[in-house]
Write a protein that holds these residues in place. Sequence first.
Motif, PDB file in Angstrom:
ATOM      1  N   SER A 133      -4.038   6.805  -5.107  1.00  0.00           N
ATOM      2  CA  SER A 133      -4.472   5.698  -4.637  1.00  0.00           C
ATOM      3  C   SER A 133      -3.804   4.501  -5.517  1.00  0.00           C
ATOM      4  O   SER A 133      -3.604   4.619  -6.765  1.00  0.00           O
ATOM      5  CB  SER A 133      -6.271   5.772  -4.746  1.00  0.00           C
ATOM      6  OG  SER A 133      -6.637   5.597  -6.031  1.00  0.00           O
ATOM      7  N   ASP A 134      -3.809   3.328  -5.165  1.00  0.00           N
ATOM      8  CA  ASP A 134      -3.472   2.075  -5.644  1.00  0.00           C
ATOM      9  C   ASP A 134      -4.343   0.871  -5.237  1.00  0.00           C
ATOM     10  O   ASP A 134      -4.596   0.413  -4.313  1.00  0.00           O
ATOM     11  CB  ASP A 134      -2.169   1.684  -5.023  1.00  0.00           C
ATOM     12  CG  ASP A 134      -1.522   0.493  -5.863  1.00  0.00           C
ATOM     13  OD1 ASP A 134      -2.450  -0.169  -6.289  1.00  0.00           O
ATOM     14  OD2 ASP A 134      -0.213   0.183  -5.916  1.00  0.00           O
ATOM     15  N   TYR A 135      -5.426   0.972  -6.397  1.00  0.00           N
ATOM     16  CA  TYR A 135      -6.458   0.009  -6.290  1.00  0.00           C
ATOM     17  C   TYR A 135      -6.220  -1.628  -6.094  1.00  0.00           C
ATOM     18  O   TYR A 135      -6.963  -2.221  -5.394  1.00  0.00           O
ATOM     19  CB  TYR A 135      -7.399   0.281  -7.427  1.00  0.00           C
ATOM     20  CG  TYR A 135      -8.209   1.579  -7.343  1.00  0.00           C
ATOM     21  CD1 TYR A 135      -7.829   2.681  -7.940  1.00  0.00           C
ATOM     22  CD2 TYR A 135      -9.164   1.675  -6.570  1.00  0.00           C
ATOM     23  CE1 TYR A 135      -8.473   3.952  -8.194  1.00  0.00           C
ATOM     24  CE2 TYR A 135      -9.641   2.708  -6.529  1.00  0.00           C
ATOM     25  CZ  TYR A 135      -9.547   4.174  -7.285  1.00  0.00           C
ATOM     26  OH  TYR A 135     -10.222   5.060  -7.291  1.00  0.00           O
ATOM     27  N   ALA A 136      -4.974  -1.636  -6.887  1.00  0.00           N
ATOM     28  CA  ALA A 136      -4.688  -3.138  -6.556  1.00  0.00           C
ATOM     29  C   ALA A 136      -4.193  -3.516  -5.013  1.00  0.00           C
ATOM     30  O   ALA A 136      -4.314  -4.695  -4.594  1.00  0.00           O
ATOM     31  CB  ALA A 136      -3.403  -3.642  -7.561  1.00  0.00           C
ATOM     32  N   LYS A 137      -3.771  -2.523  -4.452  1.00  0.00           N
ATOM     33  CA  LYS A 137      -3.457  -2.746  -2.902  1.00  0.00           C
ATOM     34  C   LYS A 137      -4.338  -2.001  -1.949  1.00  0.00           C
ATOM     35  O   LYS A 137      -4.123  -2.246  -0.733  1.00  0.00           O
ATOM     36  CB  LYS A 137      -1.825  -2.007  -2.812  1.00  0.00           C
ATOM     37  CG  LYS A 137      -0.692  -2.650  -3.388  1.00  0.00           C
ATOM     38  CD  LYS A 137       0.350  -1.889  -3.180  1.00  0.00           C
ATOM     39  CE  LYS A 137       1.556  -2.301  -3.931  1.00  0.00           C
ATOM     40  NZ  LYS A 137       2.848  -1.850  -3.493  1.00  0.00           N
ATOM     41  N   ASN A 138      -5.559  -1.714  -2.527  1.00  0.00           N
ATOM     42  CA  ASN A 138      -6.646  -0.945  -1.713  1.00  0.00           C
ATOM     43  C   ASN A 138      -5.962   0.002  -0.596  1.00  0.00           C
ATOM     44  O   ASN A 138      -6.164  -0.026   0.556  1.00  0.00           O
ATOM     45  CB  ASN A 138      -7.280  -2.060  -0.851  1.00  0.00           C
ATOM     46  CG  ASN A 138      -8.447  -2.688  -1.723  1.00  0.00           C
ATOM     47  OD1 ASN A 138      -8.551  -2.483  -2.896  1.00  0.00           O
ATOM     48  ND2 ASN A 138      -9.211  -3.675  -0.914  1.00  0.00           N
ATOM     49  N   THR A 139      -5.069   0.915  -1.256  1.00  0.00           N
ATOM     50  CA  THR A 139      -4.269   1.473  -0.173  1.00  0.00           C
ATOM     51  C   THR A 139      -4.341   3.004  -1.067  1.00  0.00           C
ATOM     52  O   THR A 139      -4.367   3.298  -2.051  1.00  0.00           O
ATOM     53  CB  THR A 139      -2.869   1.455  -0.238  1.00  0.00           C
ATOM     54  OG1 THR A 139      -2.725  -0.188   0.189  1.00  0.00           O
ATOM     55  CG2 THR A 139      -2.141   2.213   0.903  1.00  0.00           C
ATOM     56  N   VAL A 140      -4.493   4.196  -0.202  1.00  0.00           N
ATOM     57  CA  VAL A 140      -4.528   5.699  -0.481  1.00  0.00           C
ATOM     58  C   VAL A 140      -3.500   6.223   0.424  1.00  0.00           C
ATOM     59  O   VAL A 140      -2.837   6.072   1.528  1.00  0.00           O
ATOM     60  CB  VAL A 140      -5.727   6.259  -0.001  1.00  0.00           C
ATOM     61  CG1 VAL A 140      -5.732   7.718  -0.349  1.00  0.00           C
ATOM     62  CG2 VAL A 140      -7.059   5.500  -0.840  1.00  0.00           C
ATOM     63  N   TYR A 141      -2.633   6.941  -0.315  1.00  0.00           N
ATOM     64  CA  TYR A 141      -1.516   7.724   0.107  1.00  0.00           C
ATOM     65  C   TYR A 141      -1.735   9.390   0.082  1.00  0.00           C
ATOM     66  O   TYR A 141      -2.186   9.524  -0.762  1.00  0.00           O
ATOM     67  CB  TYR A 141      -0.159   7.317  -0.996  1.00  0.00           C
ATOM     68  CG  TYR A 141       0.123   5.843  -1.192  1.00  0.00           C
ATOM     69  CD1 TYR A 141      -0.485   5.289  -2.326  1.00  0.00           C
ATOM     70  CD2 TYR A 141       0.702   5.150  -0.195  1.00  0.00           C
ATOM     71  CE1 TYR A 141      -0.257   3.914  -2.577  1.00  0.00           C
ATOM     72  CE2 TYR A 141       1.073   4.048  -0.435  1.00  0.00           C
ATOM     73  CZ  TYR A 141       0.607   3.118  -1.561  1.00  0.00           C
ATOM     74  OH  TYR A 141       0.749   1.932  -1.766  1.00  0.00           O
ATOM     75  N   LEU A 142      -1.065   9.924   0.779  1.00  0.00           N
ATOM     76  CA  LEU A 142      -0.897  11.056   1.016  1.00  0.00           C
ATOM     77  C   LEU A 142       0.565  11.558   0.987  1.00  0.00           C
ATOM     78  O   LEU A 142       1.297  11.441   2.181  1.00  0.00           O
ATOM     79  CB  LEU A 142      -1.668  11.962   2.233  1.00  0.00           C
ATOM     80  CG  LEU A 142      -1.601  13.214   2.139  1.00  0.00           C
ATOM     81  CD1 LEU A 142      -2.629  13.899   1.084  1.00  0.00           C
ATOM     82  CD2 LEU A 142      -2.148  14.003   3.956  1.00  0.00           C
ATOM     83  N   GLN A 143       0.994  12.216  -0.220  1.00  0.00           N
ATOM     84  CA  GLN A 143       2.234  12.593  -0.179  1.00  0.00           C
ATOM     85  C   GLN A 143       2.596  14.044   0.472  1.00  0.00           C
ATOM     86  O   GLN A 143       1.594  15.319  -0.480  1.00  0.00           O
ATOM     87  CB  GLN A 143       2.884  12.504  -1.617  1.00  0.00           C
ATOM     88  CG  GLN A 143       4.401  12.914  -1.864  1.00  0.00           C
ATOM     89  CD  GLN A 143       5.257  12.111  -0.916  1.00  0.00           C
ATOM     90  OE1 GLN A 143       5.123  10.824  -1.057  1.00  0.00           O
ATOM     91  NE2 GLN A 143       6.472  12.860  -0.471  1.00  0.00           N
ATOM     92  N   MET A 144       3.195  14.308   1.458  1.00  0.00           N
ATOM     93  CA  MET A 144       3.524  15.457   1.897  1.00  0.00           C
ATOM     94  C   MET A 144       4.953  16.140   1.920  1.00  0.00           C
ATOM     95  O   MET A 144       5.693  15.585   2.311  1.00  0.00           O
ATOM     96  CB  MET A 144       3.081  15.477   3.397  1.00  0.00           C
ATOM     97  CG  MET A 144       1.584  14.826   3.826  1.00  0.00           C
ATOM     98  SD  MET A 144       1.149  15.057   5.410  1.00  0.00           S
ATOM     99  CE  MET A 144       2.426  13.576   6.031  1.00  0.00           C
TER     100      MET A 144
END
Length: 122
Positions: free
Chosen positions: A71-82
């Motif tokens: 997650s990047d809290y500064a960007k309010n974004t969660v990622y899923l690296q697959m």
Amino acid sequence: VQLVESGGGLVQAGGSLRLSCAASGFTFDDYAIAWFRQAPGKEREGVSCIGSGDEIINYADSVKGRFTISSDYAKNTVYLQMNSLKPEDTAVYYCGASSTSCVRYHDGDRYWGQGTQVTVSS
């Protein structure tokens, strides 16, 4: 509450994709954010979840060692690296948010994104 997924697409087996889930309309730090997937003819299954304090739970044994949630809290974004994708990873991937924690995900107020298609060719 709004969750917007992106990053899906068509990839060959063994390839990689990174999904993004951009969240808005709620206090990001107070929610657990999870990735789910649903393949044709199958029930939706939990993939991985990240909560406050960097709580991380991988729900699906089949993706351990290949998928990583962050997650990047500064960007309010969660990622899923697959990575090392397999044809059986083909599904619509959904981002979800719960007002509780990853451990108690289904006990909270829950929200969903619209989903993004991931197709892995053999």
